[in-house]
Design an enzyme around this catalytic site. Structure first.
Site, PDB file in Angstrom:
ATOM      1  N   LYS A  52     -16.520  62.848  53.767  1.00 18.92           N
ATOM      2  CA  LYS A  52     -15.603  63.542  52.859  1.00 18.92           C
ATOM      3  C   LYS A  52     -14.663  64.447  53.666  1.00 18.92           C
ATOM      4  O   LYS A  52     -13.462  64.510  53.397  1.00 18.92           O
ATOM      5  CB  LYS A  52     -16.391  64.357  51.825  1.00 18.92           C
ATOM      6  N   GLN A 112     -23.306  69.506  48.212  1.00 18.36           N
ATOM      7  CA  GLN A 112     -23.844  68.154  48.380  1.00 18.36           C
ATOM      8  C   GLN A 112     -25.226  68.032  47.735  1.00 18.36           C
ATOM      9  O   GLN A 112     -26.116  68.825  47.993  1.00 18.36           O
ATOM     10  CB  GLN A 112     -23.911  67.805  49.884  1.00 18.36           C
ATOM     11  N   ASP A 165     -15.866  68.498  41.994  1.00 19.71           N
ATOM     12  CA  ASP A 165     -16.848  67.395  41.999  1.00 19.71           C
ATOM     13  C   ASP A 165     -17.420  67.174  40.594  1.00 19.71           C
ATOM     14  O   ASP A 165     -18.230  66.261  40.387  1.00 19.71           O
ATOM     15  CB  ASP A 165     -17.978  67.752  42.983  1.00 19.71           C
TER      16      ASP A 165
END
Ligand code: NAP
Length: 283
Positions: A55, A99, A122
């Site tokens: 990413k 994450q 996200d």
């Protein structure tokens, strides 16, 4: 059985999204703004480290700043939330990505929900989920948004279709089900307690696999002409769909790798640029 097969090329869709972002990043640069995504990695899970690195690299290639925060595996929920709050208050940071998964001692939901909604690029917060469910503007979870983006890119109709989603996780199965519902699909959500799974999957015009089990969806479950989106990513670059067997019956299918994965990353970049533009507009 259909003979025409469409391989839904995620790299192609991702490149299309990223090309559109280039000019937007340039315009922001003229205003003195560099979009910035902060990624938080807790612990030393090698797969998670790889995802975060991928990413970060994708950000750099597009001129987006990637700020990486690595925390020890013994980090507490309170310590993690304190870091997230600092990032919430940092006006140079436009998006925050924690994450998944985090080590077991951490309350992941509390940590996700500590992310400011305006930086939730996200799409992991409860508030963001609810806003998306109601069809309000909020950043959707990236993988569900990627699945819808692939369908749109290939002009595959959603309205009126029967979508069968296998999996109901908060970041994938549930939000993609709601997104398809909001696009007027008739949606059936399957999970580990679903009975007669094969026959239900066999009624899907659109089948979304979000199970986390390699080659779980079998070819003979698929009705002729169905469109298959495989969100799965298992060890050895294997999806949740038995690709070769399902390809025989489907009219269109995403491969693994180079299917949903690259579009998920491109979607994250897009949301980060959206967030930076939002700030630029407000200034
Ligand atoms: P998850 O949280 O483990 O959820 C898996 C879902 O599958 C659960 O809802 C579970 O049902 C259901 N399930 C498990 N066994 C089943 C069975 N035998 N029959 C029917 N349903 C079953 O996984 P996730 O985070 O949603 O991830 C799913 C997959 O997507 C994984 O392969 C993951 O690596 C991949 N993924 C890919 C991306 C990407 O960018 N491509 C992003 C995120 C995740 P219950 O709710 O009943 O337990």
């Amino acid at each position: 059985m259909n003979t025409e097969k469409l391989i839904l090329d995620g790299a192609c869709v991702a490149n299309d999204i990223k090309e559109q972002l280039l000019s937007r990043v340039k315009l922001l640069a003229e205003k003195g703004i560099t979009p910035c995504l902060a990624t938080i990695l807790v612990g030393d899970d090698p797969a998670s480290a790889t995802y975060v690195r991928m990413k970060g690299n994708a950000c750099k290639r597009l001129g987006i700043e990637s700020r990486r925060i690595s925390l020890g595996k013994d980090t507490s929920t309170e310590q993690l939330i304190a870091i997230i709050q600092q990032l919430n208050e940092d006006s140079d940071v436009h998006g925050i990505l924690l994450q998944h998964p985090v080590p077991h001692q951490i309350d992941e939901r509390a940590a996700f929900d500590a992310i400011d909604i305006t930086k939730d690029v996200d799409g992991v917060t409860t508030l963001g989920f609810a806003q998306n469910a109601f069809g309000f503007a909020a950043y959707p979870s990236c993988t569900p948004a990627a699945i819808v983006a692939i369908l749109d890119y290939y002009q595959i109709p959603i309205e009126g279709k029967h979508a069968v989603v296998v999996g109901r996780s908060p970041i994938l199965g549930k939000p993609v089900s709601l997104m398809l519902l909001n696009r007027n699909a008739t949606v059936t959500i399957c999970h580990s307690k679903t009975k007669n799974l094969a026959s239900i999957v066999g009624t899907g015009d659109i089948v979304v696999a979000a199970v986390g089990k390699p080659k779980f969806i079998q070819g003979d479950w698929i009705q002729p002409g169905a469109v298959i989106l495989d969100a799965g990513y298992n060890e050895g670059n294997v999806g949740d769909v038995d690709y070769e067997a399902c390809l025989l019956h489907a009219s269109a299918i995403t491969p693994v790798p180079a299917g949903v994965g690259p579009v998920t990353i491109a979607t994250l970049l897009k949301h980060t640029v959206d967030a930076a533009e939002q700030l630029a507009f407000l200034r």
